[in-house]
Motif scaffolding. Sequence first.
Motif: not given
Length: 569
Positions: A440-443, A451-458, A477-484, A494-496
Amino acid sequence: MPSYSNFPSWPQNLKLRDWQENALAEWETPSTPTEQGRFTLVATPGAGKTLFSLRLVHQLIESRRIEFVVIVCPTTHLKKQWAEKAHRVGIDIDPDWSNTDASISDEFWGIAMTYQGVASELNTTILRRYCSRKKTLVIFDEIHHAGEGKTWGDSIQQAFDSARYKLLLSGTPFRSDNHKIPYVYYDDNYSFADFRYDYPDALRDGVCRPVFFPSYEGRMEWVSKDGQQISATFSDQLEEEHQASERLRTALNPSGEWLREVIQEAHKTLQQIRSSDHKNAGGLVLAIDQAHARAIADLIKELTGETAIIAVSDEPDASQNIERFANNNNYWIVAVRMVSEGVDIPRLRILVYATNVATELFFRQAVGRVIRVVPNLEEQSASMYMPAEDLLLQYARRIKEQRDHVIEEIDTDIELSNEAIEEKVKEYFDSAYTPISSEAQRDNVIFEQEEFSPEELDRAEEYAKNLGYGTLPTPLFAKILRDFGVLQSNQSASDGSQKPKKPLYKRKKDLRTKVSTLVRKYAYMTNIPFNEIHTEWLKSGGSPQSKASEEELVRKRAWIIKKIENYGK
């Protein structure tokens, strides 16, 4: 029947919500042009359809407009749940009545039955007789079940056509097939409700919880039924259709790493919730079949030390197990379809979607199990852990959309109905193949249709800890930060590299759905029939929707959006 003179008053401590009061006011004058006394209510799971219905029953008995009530629902467990809730407001309902009894006892105001029970020829005859002789209200709980086959639909109409009042309830008011739902009003093949209270309304009013959808990628390895050894992720394109079901089965195999990792993550989240102010929060795992459910329960015991309650249909005490879980402190319950519509367990905060059922109807019903609000909790969000399977991700993205039952012609050479997909998954699920391994790998996590990527969530988790907001769910909290503007929306892999573009037929299907939704919205706003809106588009030079190119569908979507924006200006 019991005496009107001894009928108790409505309990003073049971106050209705604003939407329930408004729906009661609408009851007398339904908005759809159906027969008097027929009313369709669509309200999101957890909003309080049962309380509304019982208040209506109480009102009709109190005014002596009815003397008998029949409640028709999908499962035996729900029959008893209705009877218990009705008893609390002074209305005794018999959930155990059967045609072996000579008559219905005068001690009860009515009975509760399953849709399957109504289909019995003898029951149909008895119910028709009662409805013709007594002033009767029939409540159809989750009315879309009445469209599960022509036999059921015919039996329901034979039994209840003569009933004075009919109340149609649904939390998921659409089906994945072309079976019309009895007593539902259709216009231009779209179903209509007299009153709606949708998920966005419930979120706005704080009636339901917001739901996060953490999805998990991974690499699965298996030997296909044709002898080919395959290694693939959920995002990989596969050569054969049956390989997709084998990939899913490999991921959901309790002996693999994918399911182990997901359950561990889900349990960790559940522990975090319990460490705050929701001390008895619980989790639900939806399994494929009974053997799978028992294997998952063993896995939960191994990984967490907790004993999971199992609720499968073949267990004679399945309903009691659900009730026991609802009232105790166990962390987990594992079920096969048993914990479905109407089952009221507000303490459920976590759901693991470990089943192969692939219909949007079932997916939404599953989400409905974790959105009920518990009073006096500061933070109420829920999480649904699921495979990063494209079909399930589409359902999660659409979860806030208003969805109705639509009767339409389907090009079976291109598009399969959800039920057809489910049947094909089932067909291959039991076929000969050998799982080798899974990881398994968090998506991405889907929340509020973003949608929030694992990098954004970290990054969000790090911000939350540094700023003292560590108790907030990370996706929120990720949504709040994105809104700001602190986090930027990132739809790339994730690999670009960009995620592969959807096939043309899928893109066109999505566009047709979006256009149809917008046309319905404009029709509701203006009272203009659907066909006139489509005709206006044709007169402007557009093509019929079924034959339109992708470019034309994009133009039609922009055209109807502009009409909506300009309406009333």
